[in-house]
Design an enzyme around this catalytic site. Structure first.
Site, PDB file in Angstrom:
ATOM      1  N   ARG A  43      56.706  23.588  52.324  1.00 46.21           N
ATOM      2  CA  ARG A  43      57.658  24.636  52.736  1.00 46.21           C
ATOM      3  C   ARG A  43      58.991  24.520  51.989  1.00 46.21           C
ATOM      4  O   ARG A  43      59.722  25.488  51.845  1.00 46.21           O
ATOM      5  CB  ARG A  43      57.865  24.598  54.265  1.00 46.21           C
ATOM      6  CG  ARG A  43      58.905  25.583  54.772  1.00 46.21           C
ATOM      7  CD  ARG A  43      58.817  25.926  56.260  1.00 46.21           C
ATOM      8  NE  ARG A  43      58.377  24.853  57.110  1.00 46.21           N
ATOM      9  CZ  ARG A  43      59.129  23.812  57.489  1.00 46.21           C
ATOM     10  NH1 ARG A  43      60.376  23.701  57.076  1.00 46.21           N
ATOM     11  NH2 ARG A  43      58.619  22.877  58.265  1.00 46.21           N
ATOM     12  N   ASP A  90      66.011  47.314  45.763  1.00 46.58           N
ATOM     13  CA  ASP A  90      64.561  47.163  45.887  1.00 46.58           C
ATOM     14  C   ASP A  90      63.954  47.767  44.623  1.00 46.58           C
ATOM     15  O   ASP A  90      63.944  48.988  44.443  1.00 46.58           O
ATOM     16  CB  ASP A  90      64.072  47.883  47.154  1.00 46.58           C
ATOM     17  CG  ASP A  90      62.590  47.649  47.424  1.00 46.58           C
ATOM     18  OD1 ASP A  90      61.863  47.346  46.465  1.00 46.58           O
ATOM     19  OD2 ASP A  90      62.172  47.796  48.586  1.00 46.58           O
ATOM     20  N   LYS A 120      52.652  44.545  45.057  1.00 47.93           N
ATOM     21  CA  LYS A 120      52.386  45.809  44.394  1.00 47.93           C
ATOM     22  C   LYS A 120      52.122  45.576  42.903  1.00 47.93           C
ATOM     23  O   LYS A 120      51.103  45.021  42.554  1.00 47.93           O
ATOM     24  CB  LYS A 120      53.547  46.768  44.644  1.00 47.93           C
ATOM     25  CG  LYS A 120      54.009  46.802  46.127  1.00 47.93           C
ATOM     26  CD  LYS A 120      52.957  47.320  47.082  1.00 47.93           C
ATOM     27  CE  LYS A 120      53.323  47.158  48.557  1.00 47.93           C
ATOM     28  NZ  LYS A 120      54.620  47.633  48.957  1.00 47.93           N
ATOM     29  N   TYR A 164      62.189  52.128  52.318  1.00 40.31           N
ATOM     30  CA  TYR A 164      60.921  51.575  52.801  1.00 40.31           C
ATOM     31  C   TYR A 164      60.966  51.470  54.326  1.00 40.31           C
ATOM     32  O   TYR A 164      61.922  50.947  54.901  1.00 40.31           O
ATOM     33  CB  TYR A 164      60.665  50.211  52.151  1.00 40.31           C
ATOM     34  CG  TYR A 164      59.299  49.686  52.491  1.00 40.31           C
ATOM     35  CD1 TYR A 164      58.164  50.234  51.906  1.00 40.31           C
ATOM     36  CD2 TYR A 164      59.133  48.678  53.435  1.00 40.31           C
ATOM     37  CE1 TYR A 164      56.902  49.782  52.243  1.00 40.31           C
ATOM     38  CE2 TYR A 164      57.873  48.223  53.771  1.00 40.31           C
ATOM     39  CZ  TYR A 164      56.759  48.779  53.173  1.00 40.31           C
ATOM     40  OH  TYR A 164      55.508  48.339  53.513  1.00 40.31           O
TER      41      TYR A 164
HETATM   42  C1  LIG Z   1      55.500  47.439  49.987  1.00 41.70           C
HETATM   43  C2  LIG Z   1      56.965  47.570  49.841  1.00 41.70           C
HETATM   44  C3  LIG Z   1      57.831  46.691  50.508  1.00 41.70           C
HETATM   45  C4  LIG Z   1      57.330  45.630  51.449  1.00 41.70           C
HETATM   46  O1  LIG Z   1      56.561  44.664  50.824  1.00 41.70           O
HETATM   47  P1  LIG Z   1      55.396  43.834  51.564  1.00 41.70           P
HETATM   48  O2  LIG Z   1      54.936  42.918  50.498  1.00 41.70           O
HETATM   49  O3  LIG Z   1      54.365  44.827  52.018  1.00 41.70           O
HETATM   50  O4  LIG Z   1      56.034  43.141  52.725  1.00 41.70           O
HETATM   51  C5  LIG Z   1      59.189  46.846  50.297  1.00 41.70           C
HETATM   52  N1  LIG Z   1      59.678  47.825  49.497  1.00 41.70           N
HETATM   53  C6  LIG Z   1      58.873  48.692  48.860  1.00 41.70           C
HETATM   54  C7  LIG Z   1      59.472  49.737  48.002  1.00 41.70           C
HETATM   55  C8  LIG Z   1      57.492  48.597  49.014  1.00 41.70           C
HETATM   56  O5  LIG Z   1      56.692  49.466  48.390  1.00 41.70           O
END
Ligand SMILES: *Cc1c(COP(=O)(O)O)cnc(C)c1O
Length: 380
Positions: free
Chosen positions: A54, A178, A203, A106
Site C-alpha cells: 500500500r 480531467d 479508458k 463526469y
Molecule cells: C470514467 C471517467 C472517470 C472515472 O474513472 P473510473 O476509472 O471509472 O473511476 C472520470 N472522468 C472521466 C472523464 C471518465 O470518463
C-alpha cells in the site's frame, strides 16, 4: 508538440518511459512484482526502498514515472480508479473550501458535490465554463479549486484552459483538469497552466476495456501537493494493484497510434452523420460548426474519439437506434479497441443532466467504413 528540442517526442516517451530493462534478467518488458511485503532491517529501517504494497511497489513506481514523463509533470500518483484519484484531491482540501465544477462534468463528481460535500465540510458550484465570466463570478474568498473537464462528458463541450488558468492564478486557487477524454496525446493541461491532471486510466491508457485505474499528475510547482496526496493514499488505501499498474503501463506503449486511429475514425463518423434527418445534434469538437471547434483547434492536436448524438423523437427513439446497432456494443465506458454506444442518462442515475435522447459513442479501432455503415443502418 515538443518545444524542448533536447527531450524525446511523446510517441517515444510512451514506448520507453518506465521500461528500464530488468537488471536481474535483462527482460525487455517490466516484471510484475506481486509481493505485498518487502524485507527490511531488524529495527524496521533499511531494506530496498519498499516496505508494504500500500505504501508503494516497483511496478506502480514504473507507471508513475511513465505518467509524469508523458504529461511532462513533476510526479504522478496512481490510484485504484479515476474516481478514487479525483476523490483524493477533493478530500485533501482544507475544511470549508469551495470548489467550482463545470456544469457538464463526469457524473460521480457532480453527485459527490451535491450529496457528499456538506458532510465533508466542502461547498460546490457548477458553472458553464465556456463562459469565462461565469467562472470569474463564481469565485468566493473560500474558493480553493477550479475543476475542468474538456472535452466534457457527455456533451463534449470545450473549455478554454488558458483562460481558466488565468482566473485560477488571479484567485490563487488550484486548477485540476480531467484529461481522460483527450489524453496527453491530444492535450497537455500542465503546459496550459493547470496544477494537477486527473486521468481515468481505465479508458484510453488501458485501452482494452480490461483494467481499472486512475492517476494524478502534478506540475513542478505542486510537489508539496504530490507529497500530501501520497500520504493520503497510503492512509486511505485507494491504491492500484501491481498487476493493474502493469496493464496500464502496457497500454501506454500503444497509446499514441491508437489515439490517432480513434480520432480519425471519430472525424469520419461525425462528418458522415452530421446533419442526418434523424438527428437533432451531433456533438463533436472536430466539426467546423461545433461551438468548441476554434478553442479545440488551439489547445488540442486532434479532436478525440468520443462523439455524442441527440436523436429526434426523444428517449424512445434514441433507445431504438442503440438497439439496432450491431458493431457498436450497447455498453458504457470508453477508450477500448471496440466501439460502444450507450444511452448516457440511463448510466448516470437520478442526478444526470444528460439530455434524454443523447447517445454517447466511443469510437473504436475498427475500419471507419464499417463504423459509419453500422450507425447509418441504426438510424434508418
Ligand atoms: C470514467 C471517467 C472517470 C472515472 O474513472 P473510473 O476509472 O471509472 O473511476 C472520470 N472522468 C472521466 C472523464 C471518465 O470518463
Amino acid at each position: 508538440m515538443t518545444d524542448d528540442a533536447k527531450s524525446p517526442e511523446l510517441e517515444t516517451i510512451a514506448v520507453h518511459a518506465g521500461g528500464e530493462h530488468d537488471p536481474e534478467t535483462g527482460a525487455i518488458t517490466p516484471p510484475i512484482h506481486l509481493a505485498t511485503t518487502y524485507e527490511h532491517g531488524a529495527d524496521g529501517t533499511g531494506g530496498h526502498g519498499f516496505i508494504y504494497v500500500r505504501h508503494g511497489n516497483p511496478t506502480e513506481q514504473r507507471l508513475e514515472r511513465a505518467l509524469a514523463a508523458i504529461e511532462r509533470g513533476d510526479s504522478a500518483l496512481v490510484f485504484s480508479s479515476g474516481v478514487a484519484a479525483g476523490t483524493a484531491v477533493l478530500q485533501t482540501l482544507p475544511a470549508g473550501s469551495h470548489v467550482i465544477f463545470p456544469l457538464d462534468v463526469y457524473a460521480n463528481f457532480r453527485t459527490m458535490g451535491e450529496t457528499q460535500f456538506a458532510r465533508w465540510n466542502l461547498e460546490a458550484s457548477f458553472v458553464d465554463m465556456r463562459e469565462i465570466e461565469l467562472v470569474r463570478a463564481a469565485i468566493r474568498p473560500s474558493t480553493r479549486l477550479i475543476w475542468c473537464e474538456t472535452p466534457s462528458n457527455p456533451l463534449l463541450q470545450i473549455v478554454d484552459l488558458r483562460a481558466v488558468a488565468a482566473v485560477s492564478r488571479e484567485a490563487e486557487t488550484l486548477m485540476v483538469v480531467d484529461n481522460t477524454f483527450a489524453t496527453p496525446v491530444l492535450q497537455r493541461p500542465l503546459e496550459l497552466g493547470a496544477d494537477i491532471i486527473l486521468h481515468s486510466t481505465t479508458k484510453y491508457f488501458g485501452g482494452h476495456s480490461d483494467v481499472q485505474g486512475g492517476a494524478l499528475v502534478f506540475s513542478s510547482q505542486r510537489s508539496d501537493l504530490s507529497a500530501r496526496l501520497r500520504e493520503y493514499r497510503e492512509l486511505t488505501g485507494a491504491v492500484a494493484s501491481p498487476f493493474n499498474s502493469w496493464l496500464v503501463l502496457r497500454g501506454l506503449r500503444s497509446l499514441a497510434p491508437r489515439m490517432e486511429r480513434h480520432c480519425r475514425n471519430a472525424v469520419a463518423l461525425a462528418t458522415a452523420i452530421d446533419g442526418h434527418e434523424r438527428l437533432e445534434a451531433v456533438h463533436y469538437p472536430g466539426l467546423a460548426t461545433d461551438p468548441g471547434h476554434e478553442i479545440a483547434r488551439r489547445q488540442m492536436s486532434m479532436f478525440g474519439g468520443m462523439v455524442s448524438i441527440q436523436v429526434r423523437g426523444g428517449r424512445a427513439a434514441a433507445v431504438a437506434v442503440a438497439s439496432r446497432a450491431r458493431l457498436f456494443a450497447n455498453a458504457t465506458s470508453l477508450g477500448g479497441a471496440e466501439s460502444l454506444i450507450e444511452l448516457r442518462i440511463a448510466m448516470e442515475g437520478p442526478l444526470s443532466r444528460s439530455p434524454e435522447n443523447l447517445l454517447r459513442l466511443s469510437v473504436g479501432l475498427e475500419h471507419e467504413r464499417d463504423l459509419i455503415a453500422d450507425i447509418m443502418q441504426a438510424l434508418e
